[in-house]
Design a protein around this motif. Structure first.
Motif, PDB file in Angstrom:
ATOM      1  N   GLY A  29       0.777  -1.228   0.000  1.00 21.35           N
ATOM      2  CA  GLY A  29       0.000   0.000   0.000  1.00 21.35           C
ATOM      3  C   GLY A  29       0.810   1.280   0.000  1.00 21.35           C
ATOM      4  N   ARG A  30       2.119   1.178  -0.202  1.00 21.72           N
ATOM      5  CA  ARG A  30       2.973   2.367  -0.213  1.00 21.72           C
ATOM      6  C   ARG A  30       3.040   2.968  -1.617  1.00 21.72           C
ATOM      7  NH1 ARG A  30       7.663  -0.761   3.291  1.00 21.72           N
ATOM      8  NH2 ARG A  30       6.479  -0.830   5.240  1.00 21.72           N
ATOM      9  N   ASN A  31       2.959   4.292  -1.709  1.00 18.30           N
ATOM     10  CA  ASN A  31       3.133   4.971  -2.990  1.00 18.30           C
ATOM     11  C   ASN A  31       4.623   5.051  -3.291  1.00 18.30           C
ATOM     12  OD1 ASN A  31       0.342   5.671  -3.548  1.00 18.30           O
ATOM     13  ND2 ASN A  31       0.504   7.062  -1.809  1.00 18.30           N
ATOM     14  N   THR A  32       5.030   4.521  -4.426  1.00 12.35           N
ATOM     15  CA  THR A  32       6.449   4.406  -4.753  1.00 12.35           C
ATOM     16  C   THR A  32       6.762   4.974  -6.142  1.00 12.35           C
ATOM     17  OG1 THR A  32       8.253   2.804  -5.147  1.00 12.35           O
ATOM     18  CG2 THR A  32       6.017   2.027  -5.538  1.00 12.35           C
ATOM     19  N   PRO A  33       7.923   5.619  -6.305  1.00 13.00           N
ATOM     20  CA  PRO A  33       8.290   6.178  -7.612  1.00 13.00           C
ATOM     21  C   PRO A  33       8.937   5.155  -8.553  1.00 13.00           C
ATOM     22  CG  PRO A  33       9.947   6.772  -6.007  1.00 13.00           C
ATOM     23  CD  PRO A  33       8.871   6.015  -5.254  1.00 13.00           C
ATOM     24  N   TYR A  34       9.144   3.948  -8.043  1.00 15.22           N
ATOM     25  CA  TYR A  34       9.701   2.908  -8.931  1.00 15.22           C
ATOM     26  C   TYR A  34       9.011   1.586  -8.637  1.00 15.22           C
ATOM     27  CZ  TYR A  34      12.509   0.571  -5.300  1.00 15.22           C
ATOM     28  OH  TYR A  34      12.918  -0.141  -4.203  1.00 15.22           O
ATOM     29  N   GLU A 163      13.250  -1.862   2.580  1.00 17.81           N
ATOM     30  CA  GLU A 163      12.152  -1.151   3.233  1.00 17.81           C
ATOM     31  C   GLU A 163      11.855  -1.679   4.629  1.00 17.81           C
ATOM     32  OE1 GLU A 163       8.698  -0.356   0.936  1.00 17.81           O
ATOM     33  OE2 GLU A 163       9.830  -0.042  -0.896  1.00 17.81           O
ATOM     34  N   VAL A 164      11.341  -0.766   5.471  1.00 20.11           N
ATOM     35  CA  VAL A 164      10.984  -1.141   6.827  1.00 20.11           C
ATOM     36  C   VAL A 164       9.861  -2.168   6.782  1.00 20.11           C
ATOM     37  CG1 VAL A 164      11.672   1.039   7.853  1.00 20.11           C
ATOM     38  CG2 VAL A 164       9.339   0.781   7.012  1.00 20.11           C
ATOM     39  N   LEU A 207      15.033  11.079  -9.271  1.00 21.96           N
ATOM     40  CA  LEU A 207      16.011  10.997  -8.185  1.00 21.96           C
ATOM     41  C   LEU A 207      15.480  11.641  -6.917  1.00 21.96           C
ATOM     42  CD1 LEU A 207      19.587  11.712  -9.617  1.00 21.96           C
ATOM     43  CD2 LEU A 207      18.856   9.725  -8.303  1.00 21.96           C
ATOM     44  N   THR A 208      14.849  12.808  -7.076  1.00 19.91           N
ATOM     45  CA  THR A 208      14.278  13.502  -5.918  1.00 19.91           C
ATOM     46  C   THR A 208      13.214  12.647  -5.238  1.00 19.91           C
ATOM     47  OG1 THR A 208      14.651  15.638  -7.001  1.00 19.91           O
ATOM     48  CG2 THR A 208      13.093  15.603  -5.167  1.00 19.91           C
ATOM     49  N   LYS A 209      12.323  12.063  -6.035  1.00 22.80           N
ATOM     50  CA  LYS A 209      11.259  11.213  -5.490  1.00 22.80           C
ATOM     51  C   LYS A 209      11.829   9.946  -4.864  1.00 22.80           C
ATOM     52  CE  LYS A 209       7.563  12.772  -8.578  1.00 22.80           C
ATOM     53  NZ  LYS A 209       6.613  12.390  -9.658  1.00 22.80           N
ATOM     54  N   MET A 210      12.857   9.396  -5.501  1.00 24.37           N
ATOM     55  CA  MET A 210      13.509   8.200  -4.949  1.00 24.37           C
ATOM     56  C   MET A 210      14.112   8.518  -3.584  1.00 24.37           C
ATOM     57  SD  MET A 210      13.625   5.320  -6.967  1.00 24.37           S
ATOM     58  CE  MET A 210      15.208   4.519  -6.723  1.00 24.37           C
ATOM     59  N   LYS A 211      14.780   9.659  -3.482  1.00 22.60           N
ATOM     60  CA  LYS A 211      15.415  10.065  -2.222  1.00 22.60           C
ATOM     61  C   LYS A 211      14.354  10.230  -1.132  1.00 22.60           C
ATOM     62  CE  LYS A 211      19.085  11.675   0.084  1.00 22.60           C
ATOM     63  NZ  LYS A 211      18.486  11.965   1.401  1.00 22.60           N
ATOM     64  N   TYR A 213      11.405   8.826  -0.993  1.00 24.15           N
ATOM     65  CA  TYR A 213      10.851   7.511  -0.665  1.00 24.15           C
ATOM     66  C   TYR A 213      11.811   6.731   0.228  1.00 24.15           C
ATOM     67  CZ  TYR A 213       8.439   3.048  -1.278  1.00 24.15           C
ATOM     68  OH  TYR A 213       7.762   1.883  -1.051  1.00 24.15           O
ATOM     69  N   MET A 214      13.082   6.753  -0.123  1.00 24.68           N
ATOM     70  CA  MET A 214      14.092   6.026   0.655  1.00 24.68           C
ATOM     71  C   MET A 214      14.200   6.591   2.071  1.00 24.68           C
ATOM     72  SD  MET A 214      16.789   5.653  -2.513  1.00 24.68           S
ATOM     73  CE  MET A 214      18.235   5.151  -1.594  1.00 24.68           C
ATOM     74  N   ASP A 215      14.133   7.930   2.186  1.00 19.62           N
ATOM     75  CA  ASP A 215      14.204   8.562   3.504  1.00 19.62           C
ATOM     76  C   ASP A 215      13.002   8.169   4.369  1.00 19.62           C
ATOM     77  OD1 ASP A 215      16.561   9.801   2.870  1.00 19.62           O
ATOM     78  OD2 ASP A 215      15.667  11.763   2.429  1.00 19.62           O
ATOM     79  N   THR A 216      11.855   7.953   3.717  1.00 19.58           N
ATOM     80  CA  THR A 216      10.615   7.628   4.445  1.00 19.58           C
ATOM     81  C   THR A 216      10.519   6.154   4.822  1.00 19.58           C
ATOM     82  OG1 THR A 216       9.449   9.387   3.250  1.00 19.58           O
ATOM     83  CG2 THR A 216       8.085   7.761   4.378  1.00 19.58           C
TER      84      THR A 216
END
Length: 220
Positions: A29-34, A163-164, A207-211, A213-216
């Motif tokens: 259920g997570r919104n992901t850029p990839y 991912e967590v 890249l911005t969206k990936m960063k 997402y990864m931070d979250t």
């Protein structure tokens, strides 16, 4: 570290429309850029190439120290088949494989497993595509344990999303290790994908969206 082999795999997935960028929702259920969809592998060349990547990872981490390979339905079925074929063709390691049906068969030979019939004491390796929330692993283990008293120490996937899991301080892969004692080996990680895009230089917005997402959602 982004090696040439990892770059080769990332480019292979992108060319095969398996690794895609945009706005997606994962199984958890997570919104992901990839998004990674191994169901998009659709040619003989693609599945043969994919099998070689999996076989190399299995050889590197297990050698031939296992008894059989399991591919969870549905995407794990062609993955385990391709890996088994490539292990033999590339390294002359000949191991049986099997997979499950989503619906148990009530005629013919019956049952929910197809292929090799696992035996008590067998060392089974699992072949999957990705792990996000660990749902598939938790569904798979009862299937294997109900079939026989098997040992599962290793699992092989295309991408570690890092991912967590249910615990926000641990990745799903850490939880899989703690809960089931399974080492998860990935051909590439989300960090490899991010590093590849960074080196390419033409994926600014992604890249911005990936960063973000990864931070979250990611733990490294």
């Amino acid at each position: 570290m982004l090696t040439e082999k990892k770059k080769e795999f990332i480019e292979f997935m992108m060319e095969s429309d398996v690794l895609r960028f945009g706005d997606f929702v994962t199984k958890s259920g997570r919104n992901t850029p990839y998004f990674v969809n191994t169901g998009n592998f659709r040619t003989g060349k693609q599945i043969a190439t994919l099998g070689k990547f999996y076989a190399a990872l299995i050889k590197e981490n297990c050698g031939d120290n296992f008894d059989c390979m399991f591919g969870p339905a549905y995407k794990g079925i062609p993955l385990a088949t391709a890996a088994a074929g490539a292990l033999y063709n590339e390294y002359k390691i000949d191991k049986p494989y099997f997979f499950n049906r989503k619906e148990e068969k009530d005629h013919g030979e019956g049952g929910s497993l197809v292929g090799y019939k696992p035996q008590d004491g067998d060392k089974v390796i699992i072949i999957e595509d990705v792990i996000t929330a660990g749902t598939a692993v938790r569904e798979t283990m009862p299937i294997l344990k109900n079939a026989a008293n098997v040992e599962v120490k290793d699992m092989f996937i295309s991408v570690n999303r890092c991912e967590v899991g249910q615990n926000p301080e641990k990745t799903t892969i850490m939880e899989v290790m703690e809960d089931f004692g399974i080492n998860v080996h990935a051909i590439i990680t989300v960090q490899d994908i991010y590093e590849y895009l960074k080196q390419d230089g033409s994926y600014g917005d992604i890249l911005t969206k990936m960063k973000e997402y990864m931070d979250t959602y990611c733990v490294f």
